[in-house]
Structures are given as C-alpha cells and as structure tokens.
Design a protein around this motif. Structure first.
Motif, PDB file in Angstrom:
ATOM      1  N   ALA A  87       0.875  -1.183   0.000  1.00  0.00           N
ATOM      2  CA  ALA A  87       0.000   0.000   0.000  1.00  0.00           C
ATOM      3  C   ALA A  87       0.905   1.223   0.000  1.00  0.00           C
ATOM      4  CB  ALA A  87      -0.923   0.007   1.215  1.00  0.00           C
ATOM      5  N   CYS A  88       0.355   2.356  -0.429  1.00  0.00           N
ATOM      6  CA  CYS A  88       1.172   3.562  -0.519  1.00  0.00           C
ATOM      7  C   CYS A  88       0.374   4.786  -0.086  1.00  0.00           C
ATOM      8  CB  CYS A  88       1.665   3.758  -1.943  1.00  0.00           C
ATOM      9  SG  CYS A  88       2.792   5.165  -2.096  1.00  0.00           S
ATOM     10  N   ILE A  89       1.077   5.710   0.521  1.00  0.00           N
ATOM     11  CA  ILE A  89       0.501   6.994   0.901  1.00  0.00           C
ATOM     12  C   ILE A  89       1.175   8.075   0.054  1.00  0.00           C
ATOM     13  CG2 ILE A  89       0.207   8.670   2.755  1.00  0.00           C
ATOM     14  CD1 ILE A  89       0.467   6.246   4.699  1.00  0.00           C
ATOM     15  N   LEU A  90       0.368   8.856  -0.639  1.00  0.00           N
ATOM     16  CA  LEU A  90       0.863  10.029  -1.361  1.00  0.00           C
ATOM     17  C   LEU A  90       0.565  11.244  -0.498  1.00  0.00           C
ATOM     18  CD1 LEU A  90      -0.175   8.242  -4.151  1.00  0.00           C
ATOM     19  CD2 LEU A  90       0.796  10.303  -5.043  1.00  0.00           C
ATOM     20  N   VAL A  91       1.589  12.013  -0.175  1.00  0.00           N
ATOM     21  CA  VAL A  91       1.431  13.230   0.616  1.00  0.00           C
ATOM     22  C   VAL A  91       1.546  14.404  -0.347  1.00  0.00           C
ATOM     23  CG1 VAL A  91       2.319  14.597   2.546  1.00  0.00           C
ATOM     24  CG2 VAL A  91       2.450  12.083   2.618  1.00  0.00           C
ATOM     25  N   VAL A  92       0.521  15.242  -0.360  1.00  0.00           N
ATOM     26  CA  VAL A  92       0.464  16.331  -1.327  1.00  0.00           C
ATOM     27  C   VAL A  92      -0.106  17.585  -0.665  1.00  0.00           C
ATOM     28  CG1 VAL A  92      -1.796  15.576  -2.182  1.00  0.00           C
ATOM     29  CG2 VAL A  92      -0.321  16.925  -3.656  1.00  0.00           C
TER      30      VAL A  92
END
Length: 177
Positions: A119-124
């Motif tokens: 799983a991945c978290i994109l921080v924007v």
C-alpha cells in the motif's frame, strides 16, 4: 502540518488494516503533524524544497527506509512471519514538478506490480498550500485529476492521498538554491 483530507483508492484502508499496517499508517500521519510549517500567504513565494526537506528529516528521525527508486521516497516494512514481509510506502509529492506527476504514478504502479510495496501513501499540499509554494509544485487537485481522470488505472491501486496544509501564516519559507 495539518492533514485536511484523506482520499482512499483501491481498497487501501481495508488492505492497510488487513495486513496489520494500521500503526505504521498512523505513524505517517504523526510524522506529518509533527512537521511544523509556517509560510507567507503570497503565491509562489515559499520553498516547496524546504517543506520536503523538513518532512524527509522527520521520516529519517523515525527510522524509515529511504527509497530512491520505484517512485517511492520512504517505506517501512514488517515481517508477518519468517517468509512474508509487508511494506507501506510513502511518496512525497511536495517539491516535484506537476508535469512529472503521471510518470511518478507509473513508477508507483510498477512498484505494486513488482511486489515492492503493499500500500502507498501520497502526501500532497492541499490546493491552498500548493498555491503558496514554488510554481509547478503539484497540489491535491493535480494528484486527484491524475488518479481519477488522466490515469484511471491508478485509482484501482491501494493508495491513500493525504492532503496537507501549513500550520500558520507568518514568515516566508525561503527558497533553496
């Protein structure tokens, strides 16, 4: 920084919970909340690179593993038993250019297909914060458009998009040269 919105794609929250990565997900949110950002409320005036540097330092201090390939910036892994390792990746879409966003998402997709992450978290930056950072820094609207319109296949991947905002209006965050 303040997390203003969480967007879940591809069953990401279910997968994070099922694989026992919830505490690592909460740690990512704590890392973001522990990173203090004060900016000047003037368009394109604050250093996205400095925001990224502060987040990188916080991940490093929490013993995350730095990743310089596969589209990721950081990951943390956990052994479920002696043979299975699960990984949660983080991609910081803070100081990159918005015109390379699709390429970054393709690299991220390839990481999933190669079983490098689960799983991945994109921080924007949210749209307000993005407008105050250096030009061409992607904001939430750019990332969501990429996932939902330009590269719809990516919306089926277990990705969480965390939209972040500055802590306080104040002094300018100088650009890094």
């Amino acid at each position: 920084m303040i997390i203003t919105n969480e967007n879940f794609y591809g069953g990401s929250m279910n997968k994070i919970n099922r694989l026992g990565l919830t505490d690592i997900y909460i740690e990512v949110k704590d890392i973001i909340s522990s990173t203090y950002i004060e900016i000047l409320d003037k368009t394109n005036s604050n250093s996205a690179g400095e925001v990224r540097k502060r987040l990188d330092n916080e991940f490093l201090s929490r013993e995350w593993i730095k990743e310089n390939k596969n589209g990721l910036n950081w990951f943390k892994e956990r052994g479920v038993n002696q043979e299975i390792i699960v990984r949660l990746g983080v991609m910081l879409q803070i100081s990159s250019r918005s015109d390379s966003l699709t390429r970054d998402i393709v690299l991220l997709r390839n990481s999933f297909y190669a079983d490098n992450i689960d799983a991945c978290i994109l921080v924007v930056p949210n749209d307000e914060t993005g407008s105050y950072l250096t030009d061409r820094t992607p904001s939430a609207k750019d990332v969501l458009r990429c996932l939902e319109v330009d590269f719809k296949e990516a919306a089926n991947l277990p990705i969480v998009v965390l939209e972040v905002n500055y802590d306080r209006i104040g002094r300018i965050m100088p650009k890094l040269y």
